[in-house]
Design a protein around this motif. Structure first.
Motif, PDB file in Angstrom:
ATOM      1  N   GLU A   6      56.358 -40.044 -30.453  1.00 45.92           N
ATOM      2  CA  GLU A   6      57.788 -40.198 -30.192  1.00 45.92           C
ATOM      3  C   GLU A   6      58.425 -41.147 -31.194  1.00 45.92           C
ATOM      4  O   GLU A   6      57.771 -42.049 -31.730  1.00 45.92           O
ATOM      5  CB  GLU A   6      58.038 -40.755 -28.775  1.00 45.92           C
ATOM      6  CG  GLU A   6      57.491 -39.931 -27.643  1.00 45.92           C
ATOM      7  CD  GLU A   6      56.167 -40.454 -27.140  1.00 45.92           C
ATOM      8  OE1 GLU A   6      55.836 -40.231 -25.957  1.00 45.92           O
ATOM      9  OE2 GLU A   6      55.451 -41.107 -27.937  1.00 45.92           O
ATOM     10  N   SER A   7      59.714 -40.937 -31.409  1.00 49.02           N
ATOM     11  CA  SER A   7      60.511 -41.834 -32.240  1.00 49.02           C
ATOM     12  C   SER A   7      61.960 -41.743 -31.796  1.00 49.02           C
ATOM     13  O   SER A   7      62.328 -40.837 -31.040  1.00 49.02           O
ATOM     14  CB  SER A   7      60.369 -41.474 -33.716  1.00 49.02           C
ATOM     15  OG  SER A   7      60.825 -40.159 -33.956  1.00 49.02           O
ATOM     16  N   CYS A  22      59.964 -36.021 -30.679  1.00 46.67           N
ATOM     17  CA  CYS A  22      58.531 -36.066 -30.402  1.00 46.67           C
ATOM     18  C   CYS A  22      57.866 -35.006 -31.275  1.00 46.67           C
ATOM     19  O   CYS A  22      58.090 -33.809 -31.078  1.00 46.67           O
ATOM     20  CB  CYS A  22      58.255 -35.805 -28.935  1.00 46.67           C
ATOM     21  SG  CYS A  22      56.501 -35.617 -28.527  1.00 46.67           S
ATOM     22  N   THR A 118      58.378 -44.514 -26.380  1.00 48.82           N
ATOM     23  CA  THR A 118      59.356 -45.199 -27.212  1.00 48.82           C
ATOM     24  C   THR A 118      60.349 -45.900 -26.283  1.00 48.82           C
ATOM     25  O   THR A 118      60.792 -45.322 -25.288  1.00 48.82           O
ATOM     26  CB  THR A 118      60.064 -44.233 -28.181  1.00 48.82           C
ATOM     27  OG1 THR A 118      60.915 -44.967 -29.066  1.00 48.82           O
ATOM     28  CG2 THR A 118      60.889 -43.178 -27.456  1.00 48.82           C
TER      29      THR A 118
END
Length: 124
Positions: A6-7, A22, A118
């Motif tokens: 994830e980011s 993701c 995240t």
């Protein structure tokens, strides 16, 4: 080896927006339902949204319906969560998850793989 990364998390003011991503690897992405869950401090993990293999069908928790949009790009092996009109109660660690089930489930136990999460923090 399946990996979900994830980011896109961060700190945002109430009313603002964030888009989480993701990225998946390790098996054929388009064969699996994808979902987002979240866990706030001191609370149990809860279902947020899920998207079908093709991206044509979605399911949302009532608490985010109309504000969040889940989507996927099977060519990029990525699932997204667009979050608008964020509220302080949306503050949580957000996790993406992958399921080999045929149907949408809100039970996290039906998901085979999870990302590391995240952090999303919404200030009032």
């Amino acid at each position: 080896q399946v990996q979900l990364v994830e980011s896109g998390g961060g700190l945002v003011q109430a009313g603002g927006s964030l888009r989480l991503s993701c990225a998946a690897s390790g098996r054929t992405f388009s064969n699996y339902i994808m979902a987002w869950f979240r866990q706030a401090p001191g609370k149990e993990r809860e279902f947020v949204a899920a998207v079908s293999r093709s991206g044509d069908n979605t399911k949302y928790a009532d608490s985010v319906k109309g504000r969040f949009t889940i989507s996927r790009d099977n060519a990029k092996n990525t699932v997204y969560l667009q979050m608008n009109s964020l509220k302080p109660e949306d503050t949580a660690v957000y996790y993406c998850a992958q399921s080999s089930s045929r149907f949408f489930y809100e039970n996290g136990g039906r998901y085979d793989y999870w990302g590391q999460g995240t952090q999303v923090t919404v200030s009032s």
